[in-house]
Design a protein around this motif. Sequence first.
Motif, PDB file in Angstrom:
ATOM      1  N   SER A   6       1.159  -0.942  -0.013  1.00  0.00           N
ATOM      2  CA  SER A   6       0.026  -0.180  -0.127  1.00  0.00           C
ATOM      3  C   SER A   6       0.877   1.149   0.443  1.00  0.00           C
ATOM      4  N   ILE A   7       1.117   2.445  -0.575  1.00  0.00           N
ATOM      5  CA  ILE A   7       1.345   3.300  -1.346  1.00  0.00           C
ATOM      6  C   ILE A   7       0.574   4.862  -0.378  1.00  0.00           C
ATOM      7  N   ILE A   8       0.577   4.985   0.650  1.00  0.00           N
ATOM      8  CA  ILE A   8      -0.148   6.232   1.297  1.00  0.00           C
ATOM      9  C   ILE A   8       1.008   7.830   0.979  1.00  0.00           C
ATOM     10  N   LEU A   9      -0.259   8.669   0.012  1.00  0.00           N
ATOM     11  CA  LEU A   9       0.657   9.237  -0.312  1.00  0.00           C
ATOM     12  C   LEU A   9      -1.010  11.209   0.317  1.00  0.00           C
ATOM     13  N   PRO A  10       0.273  11.399   1.310  1.00  0.00           N
ATOM     14  CA  PRO A  10      -0.674  12.315   2.001  1.00  0.00           C
ATOM     15  C   PRO A  10      -0.516  13.862   0.844  1.00  0.00           C
ATOM     16  N   VAL A  11      -1.689  14.855   0.936  1.00  0.00           N
ATOM     17  CA  VAL A  11      -1.607  15.664  -0.376  1.00  0.00           C
ATOM     18  C   VAL A  11      -1.680  16.674  -0.015  1.00  0.00           C
ATOM     19  N   LEU A  12      -1.548  18.242  -0.173  1.00  0.00           N
ATOM     20  CA  LEU A  12      -2.877  19.533   0.210  1.00  0.00           C
ATOM     21  C   LEU A  12      -2.044  19.738  -1.162  1.00  0.00           C
ATOM     22  N   ASN A  13      -2.958  20.644  -2.044  1.00  0.00           N
ATOM     23  CA  ASN A  13      -2.921  21.800  -3.006  1.00  0.00           C
ATOM     24  C   ASN A  13      -1.943  20.987  -4.199  1.00  0.00           C
ATOM     25  N   GLU A  14      -1.751  20.431  -4.570  1.00  0.00           N
ATOM     26  CA  GLU A  14      -0.791  19.331  -5.742  1.00  0.00           C
ATOM     27  C   GLU A  14      -1.185  19.480  -6.185  1.00  0.00           C
ATOM     28  N   ALA A  15      -2.271  20.241  -7.338  1.00  0.00           N
ATOM     29  CA  ALA A  15      -2.988  19.875  -8.660  1.00  0.00           C
ATOM     30  C   ALA A  15      -1.862  20.038  -9.462  1.00  0.00           C
ATOM     31  N   GLY A  16      -0.907  21.334  -9.493  1.00  0.00           N
ATOM     32  CA  GLY A  16       0.449  21.069 -10.480  1.00  0.00           C
ATOM     33  C   GLY A  16       0.919  19.783 -10.919  1.00  0.00           C
ATOM     34  N   GLY A  17       0.933  19.076  -9.508  1.00  0.00           N
ATOM     35  CA  GLY A  17       1.919  17.766 -10.073  1.00  0.00           C
ATOM     36  C   GLY A  17       2.017  16.335  -9.425  1.00  0.00           C
ATOM     37  N   ILE A  18      -0.015  16.407  -9.600  1.00  0.00           N
ATOM     38  CA  ILE A  18      -0.302  15.179  -8.589  1.00  0.00           C
ATOM     39  C   ILE A  18      -0.311  13.725  -9.973  1.00  0.00           C
ATOM     40  N   VAL A  19      -1.097  14.180 -10.461  1.00  0.00           N
ATOM     41  CA  VAL A  19      -0.553  13.326 -11.979  1.00  0.00           C
ATOM     42  C   VAL A  19       0.830  13.065 -12.267  1.00  0.00           C
ATOM     43  N   GLN A  20       1.400  13.574 -12.407  1.00  0.00           N
ATOM     44  CA  GLN A  20       2.931  12.996 -12.715  1.00  0.00           C
ATOM     45  C   GLN A  20       3.307  12.452 -11.104  1.00  0.00           C
ATOM     46  N   ALA A  21       3.021  12.670 -10.281  1.00  0.00           N
ATOM     47  CA  ALA A  21       3.390  12.292  -8.926  1.00  0.00           C
ATOM     48  C   ALA A  21       2.639  10.419  -8.918  1.00  0.00           C
ATOM     49  N   ARG A  64       1.315  15.894   7.808  1.00  0.00           N
ATOM     50  CA  ARG A  64       1.194  14.594   7.465  1.00  0.00           C
ATOM     51  C   ARG A  64       1.196  13.445   8.078  1.00  0.00           C
ATOM     52  N   GLY A  65       1.229  13.238   9.396  1.00  0.00           N
ATOM     53  CA  GLY A  65       1.041  11.651  10.565  1.00  0.00           C
ATOM     54  C   GLY A  65      -0.773  11.452  10.881  1.00  0.00           C
ATOM     55  N   VAL A  66      -1.757  12.733  10.476  1.00  0.00           N
ATOM     56  CA  VAL A  66      -3.261  12.405  10.543  1.00  0.00           C
ATOM     57  C   VAL A  66      -3.056  11.493   9.238  1.00  0.00           C
ATOM     58  N   GLN A  67      -3.006  12.113   8.765  1.00  0.00           N
ATOM     59  CA  GLN A  67      -3.220  11.734   6.964  1.00  0.00           C
ATOM     60  C   GLN A  67      -2.501  10.099   6.906  1.00  0.00           C
ATOM     61  N   MET A  68      -1.103  10.519   7.022  1.00  0.00           N
ATOM     62  CA  MET A  68      -0.689   8.785   6.976  1.00  0.00           C
ATOM     63  C   MET A  68      -1.067   7.971   7.801  1.00  0.00           C
ATOM     64  N   ASN A  69      -2.004   8.469   9.254  1.00  0.00           N
ATOM     65  CA  ASN A  69      -2.636   7.378   9.815  1.00  0.00           C
ATOM     66  C   ASN A  69      -3.927   6.963   9.518  1.00  0.00           C
ATOM     67  N   ALA A  70      -4.484   7.588   8.439  1.00  0.00           N
ATOM     68  CA  ALA A  70      -5.855   8.009   8.276  1.00  0.00           C
ATOM     69  C   ALA A  70      -5.542   7.302   6.595  1.00  0.00           C
ATOM     70  N   GLY A  71      -5.068   7.403   5.691  1.00  0.00           N
ATOM     71  CA  GLY A  71      -4.231   6.102   4.733  1.00  0.00           C
ATOM     72  C   GLY A  71      -4.748   5.133   5.157  1.00  0.00           C
ATOM     73  N   ALA A  72      -3.832   4.601   6.684  1.00  0.00           N
ATOM     74  CA  ALA A  72      -3.358   2.951   6.725  1.00  0.00           C
ATOM     75  C   ALA A  72      -4.758   2.556   7.659  1.00  0.00           C
ATOM     76  N   ALA A  73      -5.290   3.496   7.813  1.00  0.00           N
ATOM     77  CA  ALA A  73      -6.691   3.037   8.664  1.00  0.00           C
ATOM     78  C   ALA A  73      -8.281   1.811   7.310  1.00  0.00           C
ATOM     79  N   GLU A  74      -7.619   3.042   5.840  1.00  0.00           N
ATOM     80  CA  GLU A  74      -8.450   2.660   4.926  1.00  0.00           C
ATOM     81  C   GLU A  74      -8.472   1.512   4.757  1.00  0.00           C
TER      82      GLU A  74
END
Length: 74
Positions: A6-21, A64-74
């Motif tokens: 599982s690859i968890i990516l925490p993001v915030l206002n990344e529209a300019g680079g999310i597709v490339q990532a 980042r920590g909160v977002q990573m934990n939320a992703g891990a719980a998914e």
Amino acid sequence: MNQRLSIILPVLNEAGGIVQALEPLQGLRRHGAEVIVVDGGSRDETAGLAKPLADCVITAARGRGVQMNAGAAE
């Protein structure tokens, strides 16, 4: 035992680079890895752009920590 990457990516206002990532991760998805994008409340189109390139896009509180934990719980 069945294991999955599982690859968890925490993001915030990344529209300019999310597709490339996310595009380079599509090969891993085809081989069974899951990509989880955890948006911290972006005010741009980050989540919408990520949806077709991720297995799951969720929203969580900023941090980042909160977002990573939320992703891990998914």
